[in-house]
Every structure is written in structure tokens, then in C-alpha cells.
Design an enzyme around this catalytic site. Structure first.
Site: not given
Lengths: 255, 255
Positions: A50, A52, A208
Site C-alpha cells: 500500500r 503512500d 523514506r
């Protein structure tokens, strides 16, 4: 009824992410809509990752069940005719009816692109994050070594992460640089730095935050060895900031 | 009054090309508008290469005259604040007042990107042309050899070309391939083919017709040796079609 696996490439710029959200356009929602219409069945895809909002994919994976008589490996061509330019299917094939892309163990590869440059380049604006200060790649590579292996990545995950174990294994982190469009002899000192991370699973925002932390090492905010302390501290505040979504691409998932 | 040289990068997707056209948005027009407003003078840029609609640049060159007291090498930072994301200045410096970017001899480098793939990839949709059939790169390289050197390129220029001499010199043509995003171990057979052409000047549509012809060679429509006949025939109809603008980037100009 058969279960079809899709390998999907998308430019996440104009989507709220993979997952369906109220009043927003998601990759999942767009796939359900287009596939349902084309196959004239109510289709619900189950995604592997999933991603972002703003994150891209070259090889996300999903499955769906269908009664269609179109040969499994041809479905992709039919779908690509109707999908928008920013979502395309790279592969379709039949899998076992019990196959669930999130329940099975997998190896995921991500790539994060940094434009290390004094000037923002139009050609890189959708798929990279610009860092103005010159990055020391050797130091970043050294820091990356400390991240490889099995660790508790609490410090490298969003405080919103809702999983029991935050232990994950990173198989490797490769950091390469190249000029954008291989700007040979241009004299212009901009470069594209590609950070490729392979692991057996990633926590929420983990890639990230790793990249944000490697950038801190690259600009000299702290030494590569600090990674050891950050991991040991198990505290999100110890790591660097979360690098912007647009630089991140899910390259592929292996089962 | 001083003359400033600009090195400009742009994504040509949303422009009618370099040159000002009635009721359309051009790169030249946008630069005049933004620079005039910022420096509070009536600015008219003179461009080195009038790229076509949809063609991109990493290093087009232009000059303009100004009374500004902003240091020449700092003007770029001021301009980049106000320019749109798809046009950015990579360099500014002062040049001799007599310097005209089209009157002085130069060496230009272009790059054409071909996505050789069965599937259109969202990430490459703005900056490459997709070719479905597998291209034979060795044959394309052989064909490219025949194009290098000084030739009359009438066959490789638009019939709209209005210049006396169609003799130009190509210094080199390099053809490289790479996976998009270096898709290692992906198993997906798509690749990005980059054709880089360096020459002392190019006729109207010349790079795109060369690429269209190399594609014909690559898919086997005719052998590499056919290039010799095409050059000798001095007839546009003998060469391949004009490859789409969006695959083309003006990499740089050397004086």
C-alpha cells in the site's frame, strides 16, 4: 473462477496512494473501476504494497478473481488499452487461488532518487528529491552498511506504525550516482544519486526515514557511526526526517 | 549594458517550442516575460536553438542585454525563483557584447530516448518514444557509422528546410541501452535506448529523421548499408519517418 496476478507500474504523482480513500483518486480504486468495467464483473484487487501518496511503482503486485475467458497472459493488453497513461500493467498471469500477496513472504526492492544539484532540473521534478548541499557518498555508503542485516527498526519507522514486531532484515543497500541523462562533459555538477534498498519487509515510512538519515550523514550533520546509536535507541526522534514521497519507487516484489 | 548568457533546461511537453507563436506558450516568450518582470526592463532573449514543439533541453543557450546590477553569475538564482517548474536556468555569466548564439560556430549534442518495450511505462511517458518491436542495436550502430562524417543531409531533413547548403558534419553517434531505473533482475524485458548525436549543426527535423531511420534499421525493415543510398539519393522520401518530438532532448551546445 481464477486468480490473476498483476505487476503494475505507476506514476504516483496524481494519486492519494495505493489504498482507496474517500473522495480521492487511488491506484487501487482506479484499477477496480477499469478492470470491473472491462471484464463486466465486480472486481476487487488485493494489493501487495500500500504505497503512500506520491510514491511510484515499477512493479507493485496485486491479485483479483475473475470468470473471464481471456487468456491470463493477455489480460494485461486489454487492461492497458483502458488504463490512464500513469498506470500500466507489465504482466498478468494466473496464480493459485489461495495466493494472497500480503500473506506470503516476499523480498521488496525500493529505489530512492536524489537530485544532488544547485539547480532544480525540470526533467527530474516528478521522480526525485532535490538536495542542494553536496553529498558525501562514501560516508552514506558506510552508514548504509550499519543498516544492513536484521535489526529492530523502531527508530526508522513512523510513530503511527501499528505492528507488533519492528524487526526487519535489509539484505542490501546500493548507492550509485550518475549524471542526469548522463551529462558527459557538460561541466555542470549535478548528479542523480540512486539508493536501492532490498529487504524482507518495510515498516511504515521506513525507506523514506532511512533516506532522510542517509542525507544527514551525506551533508555531514553526523558521522556514519551514529547509525548504531540510532538503531539501539529505538526512538523515531533519533533518526533523520522522512524524505519526500516523490523520490521513492517500489521497484519490484519477489515471492 | 551587459550581455548575459543563459544555459537553460526545460521540459518541452507544455510548450509550442522555443520560438514565440501567436496565442501559444513558448519557452522564449516565457523567459522574456519572467526576466523582464524581475529585472524591470524590456528583455528580449536571443536563443541558440529553436527547438520544436515538445522537444526538451538540458542545455539550450540564450543571451540577453541588461542594465541590472545583480552579479552575472547570481542572476540564475533570482530567475529560478520565478520561473515555472518546467523551465530552469542552469548557469548565467557575462559574455562579449557582440556574442550572438546563432552566428558563432558551435557543436550541439542531442539525445533521443527510445523505450523498447511491450508495455508503455508511466515513468518514461514524457521523455521517450515507445517502440514495441525488439530493436537490433548492433545493426543500428552499424547504420549510425555511415551517418558520421561530413555529408549532404538533404534526405534527412524536412522538405520545409530553407537553407542553401545541406552539408553538415556529424562527429559521433553513440547508442547505449539500459533498463529503465536499471531494472536489475526484474525479468521484464523493457529497455531504454539512448541515441546521442554530436554535430556541427542540424537541419530542420534532422535528428528525428535520423532516429526514425535508425528505428527502421533496428526492426529490420532495411539493412544498415541502405544509409549510403539514402544519403546519396538526396531525397527526403528515402529516409524513415520523423520520430516523435517528445523523445528528443538538446543536451548542450559548445562554442
Amino acid at each position: 473462477m481464477k486468480r490473476i496476478m498483476l505487476k503494475i507500474a505507476y506514476d504516483g504523482t496524481n494519486y492519494c496512494g495505493w489504498q482507496i480513500q474517500p473522495n480521492q483518486t487511488s491506484v487501487e480504486g482506479k484499477l477496480n473501476e477499469v478492470i470491473s468495467k472491462l471484464l463486466n464483473e465486480e472486481i476487487t484487487v488485493i494489493g501487495a504494497s500500500r504505497t503512500d501518496s506520491g510514491v511510484h511503482a515499477l512493479g507493485n503486485v496485486a491479485v483479483f478473481d475473475t470468470k473471464t475467458i481471456i487468456p491470463s497472459n493477455k489480460i494485461m493488453y486489454v487492461l492497458n488499452q483502458k488504463l490512464p497513461d500513469d498506470i500500466k500493467i507489465k504482466e498478468t498471469h494466473e496464480v493459485d487461488k489461495s495466493f494472497h500477496p500480503r500473506a506470503v513472504k516476499s523480498i521488496k526492492t525500493y529505489e530512492y532518487r536524489i537530485l544532488n544539484s544547485k539547480v532544480f532540473l525540470p526533467q527530474e521534478r516528478y521522480f526525485s528529491h532535490m538536495v542542494y548541499k553536496r553529498l558525501d557518498i562514501d560516508k552514506m555508503k558506510k552508514a548504509a552498511e550499519y543498516l544492513c542485516g536484521e535489526h529492530d527498526f523502531t527508530s526508522f519507522s513512523s510513530i503511527k506504525t501499528e505492528v507488533k514486531s519492528k524487526v526487519r532484515k535489509i539484505y542490501k543497500i546500493e548507492i550509485d550516482e550518475c549524471g542526469p541523462y548522463e551529462m558527459k562533459n557538460d561541466g555542470y555538477e549535478s548528479r542523480l544519486i540512486k539508493i536501492r534498498i532490498v529487504g524482507n519487509g518495510f515498516l511504515y515510512n521506513m525507506v523514506r526515514i532511512i533516506v532522510g538519515t542517509l542525507i544527514n550523514v551525506g551533508i555531514g550533520s553526523y558521522p556514519p557511526e551514529r547509525i548504531v546509536e540510532i538503531l539501539a535507541g529505538k526512538n523515531r526522534k533519533l533518526a533523520g526526517s522522512t524524505a519526500p514521497a516523490k523520490g521513492l519507487t517500489l521497484i519490484g516484489i519477489e515471492y
